[in-house]
Design an enzyme around this catalytic site. Sequence first.
Site, PDB file in Angstrom:
ATOM      1  N   VAL A  95     -18.356 -49.322  25.593  1.00  0.00           N
ATOM      2  CA  VAL A  95     -19.225 -50.621  25.220  1.00  0.00           C
ATOM      3  C   VAL A  95     -19.951 -50.625  24.505  1.00  0.00           C
ATOM      4  O   VAL A  95     -21.013 -50.315  25.597  1.00  0.00           O
ATOM      5  CB  VAL A  95     -18.476 -51.495  26.927  1.00  0.00           C
ATOM      6  CG1 VAL A  95     -19.665 -53.227  26.412  1.00  0.00           C
ATOM      7  CG2 VAL A  95     -17.493 -51.690  27.098  1.00  0.00           C
TER       8      VAL A  95
ATOM      9  N   GLY B  32     -13.146 -46.588  27.285  1.00  0.00           N
ATOM     10  CA  GLY B  32     -13.488 -46.340  25.925  1.00  0.00           C
ATOM     11  C   GLY B  32     -15.125 -46.634  26.428  1.00  0.00           C
ATOM     12  O   GLY B  32     -15.199 -46.846  28.259  1.00  0.00           O
TER      13      GLY B  32
ATOM     14  N   ASP C 296      -6.127 -55.855  37.504  1.00  0.00           N
ATOM     15  CA  ASP C 296      -6.842 -54.697  37.428  1.00  0.00           C
ATOM     16  C   ASP C 296      -7.897 -55.973  37.638  1.00  0.00           C
ATOM     17  O   ASP C 296      -9.096 -55.894  37.429  1.00  0.00           O
ATOM     18  CB  ASP C 296      -7.116 -54.051  36.623  1.00  0.00           C
ATOM     19  CG  ASP C 296      -7.842 -53.015  37.086  1.00  0.00           C
ATOM     20  OD1 ASP C 296      -8.120 -52.423  38.488  1.00  0.00           O
ATOM     21  OD2 ASP C 296      -8.359 -52.244  35.960  1.00  0.00           O
TER      22      ASP C 296
ATOM     23  N   LYS D  20     -15.860 -52.593  22.449  1.00  0.00           N
ATOM     24  CA  LYS D  20     -15.922 -51.884  22.897  1.00  0.00           C
ATOM     25  C   LYS D  20     -15.253 -50.968  22.110  1.00  0.00           C
ATOM     26  O   LYS D  20     -14.435 -50.968  21.257  1.00  0.00           O
ATOM     27  CB  LYS D  20     -14.896 -52.704  24.057  1.00  0.00           C
ATOM     28  CG  LYS D  20     -14.590 -51.409  25.374  1.00  0.00           C
ATOM     29  CD  LYS D  20     -13.305 -53.197  26.065  1.00  0.00           C
ATOM     30  CE  LYS D  20     -13.195 -52.279  27.304  1.00  0.00           C
ATOM     31  NZ  LYS D  20     -13.070 -53.199  28.124  1.00  0.00           N
TER      32      LYS D  20
ATOM     33  N   LEU E  77     -24.152 -50.161  26.265  1.00  0.00           N
ATOM     34  CA  LEU E  77     -23.498 -50.774  27.516  1.00  0.00           C
ATOM     35  C   LEU E  77     -23.420 -50.686  29.113  1.00  0.00           C
ATOM     36  O   LEU E  77     -23.304 -50.773  30.076  1.00  0.00           O
ATOM     37  CB  LEU E  77     -23.278 -52.729  27.657  1.00  0.00           C
ATOM     38  CG  LEU E  77     -23.946 -53.436  26.178  1.00  0.00           C
ATOM     39  CD1 LEU E  77     -22.364 -54.383  26.173  1.00  0.00           C
ATOM     40  CD2 LEU E  77     -24.394 -54.090  27.220  1.00  0.00           C
TER      41      LEU E  77
ATOM     42  N   GLY F 292     -15.923 -47.223  29.955  1.00  0.00           N
ATOM     43  CA  GLY F 292     -14.898 -47.515  30.608  1.00  0.00           C
ATOM     44  C   GLY F 292     -13.959 -46.395  31.054  1.00  0.00           C
ATOM     45  O   GLY F 292     -14.047 -45.682  30.549  1.00  0.00           O
TER      46      GLY F 292
HETATM   47  N1  LIG Z   1     -18.004 -58.313  27.145  1.00  0.00           N
HETATM   48  C1  LIG Z   1     -18.809 -57.553  27.702  1.00  0.00           C
HETATM   49  N2  LIG Z   1     -20.193 -57.897  27.340  1.00  0.00           N
HETATM   50  C2  LIG Z   1     -21.587 -57.573  28.224  1.00  0.00           C
HETATM   51  N3  LIG Z   1     -21.046 -56.519  28.553  1.00  0.00           N
HETATM   52  C3  LIG Z   1     -19.454 -55.817  29.073  1.00  0.00           C
HETATM   53  C4  LIG Z   1     -18.256 -56.130  28.549  1.00  0.00           C
HETATM   54  N4  LIG Z   1     -17.832 -55.445  28.282  1.00  0.00           N
HETATM   55  C5  LIG Z   1     -17.628 -54.662  29.266  1.00  0.00           C
HETATM   56  N5  LIG Z   1     -19.107 -54.464  29.224  1.00  0.00           N
HETATM   57  C6  LIG Z   1     -19.520 -53.745  29.832  1.00  0.00           C
HETATM   58  O1  LIG Z   1     -19.387 -52.972  29.225  1.00  0.00           O
HETATM   59  C7  LIG Z   1     -19.491 -51.493  30.617  1.00  0.00           C
HETATM   60  C8  LIG Z   1     -17.494 -50.393  30.901  1.00  0.00           C
HETATM   61  O2  LIG Z   1     -16.628 -51.493  30.909  1.00  0.00           O
HETATM   62  P1  LIG Z   1     -15.222 -51.815  30.205  1.00  0.00           P
HETATM   63  O3  LIG Z   1     -14.416 -52.774  31.068  1.00  0.00           O
HETATM   64  O4  LIG Z   1     -15.191 -50.392  29.386  1.00  0.00           O
HETATM   65  O5  LIG Z   1     -15.162 -50.497  31.663  1.00  0.00           O
HETATM   66  P2  LIG Z   1     -14.891 -51.163  33.711  1.00  0.00           P
HETATM   67  O6  LIG Z   1     -14.368 -52.450  33.363  1.00  0.00           O
HETATM   68  O7  LIG Z   1     -16.882 -50.763  33.929  1.00  0.00           O
HETATM   69  O8  LIG Z   1     -13.967 -49.831  34.066  1.00  0.00           O
HETATM   70  P3  LIG Z   1     -12.443 -49.859  33.336  1.00  0.00           P
HETATM   71  O9  LIG Z   1     -12.539 -50.115  32.543  1.00  0.00           O
HETATM   72  O10 LIG Z   1     -12.521 -48.614  34.463  1.00  0.00           O
HETATM   73  O11 LIG Z   1     -11.439 -51.043  34.733  1.00  0.00           O
HETATM   74  C9  LIG Z   1     -19.045 -52.229  31.812  1.00  0.00           C
HETATM   75  O12 LIG Z   1     -20.241 -52.064  32.815  1.00  0.00           O
HETATM   76  C10 LIG Z   1     -19.166 -53.445  31.680  1.00  0.00           C
HETATM   77  O13 LIG Z   1     -19.659 -54.864  32.296  1.00  0.00           O
END
Ligand SMILES: Nc1ncnc2c1ncn2[C@@H]1O[C@H](COP(=O)(O)OP(=O)(O)OP(=O)(O)O)[C@@H](O)[C@H]1O
Length: 606
Positions: free
Chosen positions: A226, A224, A337, A241, A218, A221
């Site tokens: 996702v 890591g 954040d 994650k 997906l 971040g």
């Molecule tokens: N529960 C979830 N359901 C669907 N998509 C998700 C979910 N959690 C994260 N994602 C998707 O995975 C990707 C990475 O998410 P992650 O939370 O690791 O990083 P981020 O929020 O984009 O960045 P950062 O960690 O730097 O704040 C994003 O595109 C996010 O939309």
Amino acid sequence: MPTWWGRKSCKNNNNNNNSRGISTDRDIKSCGVVVVVDPPLTPTRAATPRCSREFANGASSSSAFSGFDSDSTEKRGHPLPRPLLSPVSIHQDHVSGSTSGSTSVSSVSSSGSAEDQSQLVVSRGHCDVKLNERVSPKLVTARPTSPLHQRLAGVVSLESSSTGRNDDGRSSSSECHPLPRPPTSPTSPSAVHGSRIGGGYETPSPSGFSKWKKGKFLGSGTFGQVYQGFNSEKGKMCAIKEVKVISDDQTSKECLKQLNQEINLLSQLCHPNIVQYYGSELSEETLSVYLEYMSGGSIHKLLKEYGSFTEPVIQNYTRQILAGLAYLHGRNTVHRDIKGANILVDPNGEIKLADFGMAKHVTAFSTMLSFKGSPYWMAPEVVMSQNGYTHAVDVWSLGCTILEMATSKPPWSQFEGVAAIFKIGNSKDTPEIPEHLSNDAKNFIRLCLQRNPSVRPTASQLLDHPFLRVHTTRVANISMPKDAAPRSFDGSFSLPTRESYPGRLSHDNYQRQPLSRAIKSPRENVRAITSLPVSPCSSPLRQLGPAYKSCFLSPPHPSYAFPGLDSGYNLAEFASSPFRMKKDTMIEPSSFRGQTPNTPLRSRLV
Ligand SMILES: Nc1ncnc2c1ncn2[C@@H]1O[C@H](COP(=O)(O)OP(=O)(O)OP(=O)(O)O)[C@@H](O)[C@H]1O
């Protein structure tokens, strides 16, 4: 394309090029902060078959919240009912900024010591553990009641400091005794699965079989990757994650620590506007966290794909974000954040806060001096690291997120990283607010973006703002969850009355409205909200606002008018209101009381 869009490209990417333009330590120090640029991640090793264990949440510890700040919670006790126990607790104020995303910044605290310690303290229930050696697998199985996964502990290789003391001054101990298991909550997903709550570690399958199946990627971040996931036992989707466990890699340790922090926090939370935690597993090389799957992705992604949102959508999303924030703040936790990338959307437009890697529990004795988050959304007091900061930082970031939703860009995105930080921290400017927004929206944003955090309204107060109070319940067939409605201090739903906001009954932009009917009960209030007509323009409060000119006017709904309550907010009055947030009240033990919503825990099982 502004550089901030390119942020993703530098996350967990070996071509880590710090796309925000935060270039050198020296540059940032000149405006009072230290920015640590990400080192490239160590390439991960090939995956080995899973030997999965879910984290035991079951080791009982009276300091279940110790992950936030175990010291103070232990000493003072927590007035809220004891939440589900956490597997790992981390003194988060000492999270290293050194390996976080390119936008993660570590500041120099007021004491002058940079918070870039690479050695971390993990608190395990009653005992803080100095973990600086890899623990043998035999030891893991010999101590099944420990809340901390021993192998992870060994991998993360944590120790408090060279003095052997935690930063709160307490001695670290290398001993940790098994703790009795607490009773489990029948409503807890983990309890039902018997995997995390009270059940100790799940017996690992010799074949390394996991009921959690990993699907498509997906996104990445800071901490890591996702993936989409599927629970083969329950047949439900989830998001996975994942962080690679590489014992000798500092970046990996940092990612693990952040993910553990997220686990620790999320496992305590249950709210319709906060992404639900399902469980976690540690395999030979990977720590996986299973979360509620939000197929719409993030607000950031939607903005990128579909452009900026219309005001009714912003209204609807903002209300839900605030409901989540009010819940979080009611538990004395700051997200730190808030931004479009960390707010997830489901296909029905339901909003959930995610990414709690930065979140922090606020205690009576601690104000936060660390500098964490994403610069463009950061509050001035965070950038300046002045006198610590509190829940108000999330309110500032919410203001920035509303601007992001309205324009597809965060405020000051025209400036590169250091310049933006300078602009936020050192100038008197406030971000530009788009003209096309209604007066309510502009007023709401201005309230959020007040430089003085002590006059920023709280999340709960903002839920009563006319921008949100008068709203549609259905935007593009979106049903507003009732929990997103204004929540009063005790968790019940209510709409404001004159009594609740004595000092906010006038505003130049609005005329005094006739009273129509009193709202009788919180329940009725909810019904009043959820049965409102669709048109966003039907509000009597909008009759003089610009939205009127561009929208189809529908007759006012009687339930929009509230007894003795004018529609508008007056910034000056709000600032002097006894309800405004004061730092002291944020840390008063009495303020802890009654903010846990009294809705039952939702069972969200995968
Ligand atoms: N529960 C979830 N359901 C669907 N998509 C998700 C979910 N959690 C994260 N994602 C998707 O995975 C990707 C990475 O998410 P992650 O939370 O690791 O990083 P981020 O929020 O984009 O960045 P950062 O960690 O730097 O704040 C994003 O595109 C996010 O939309």
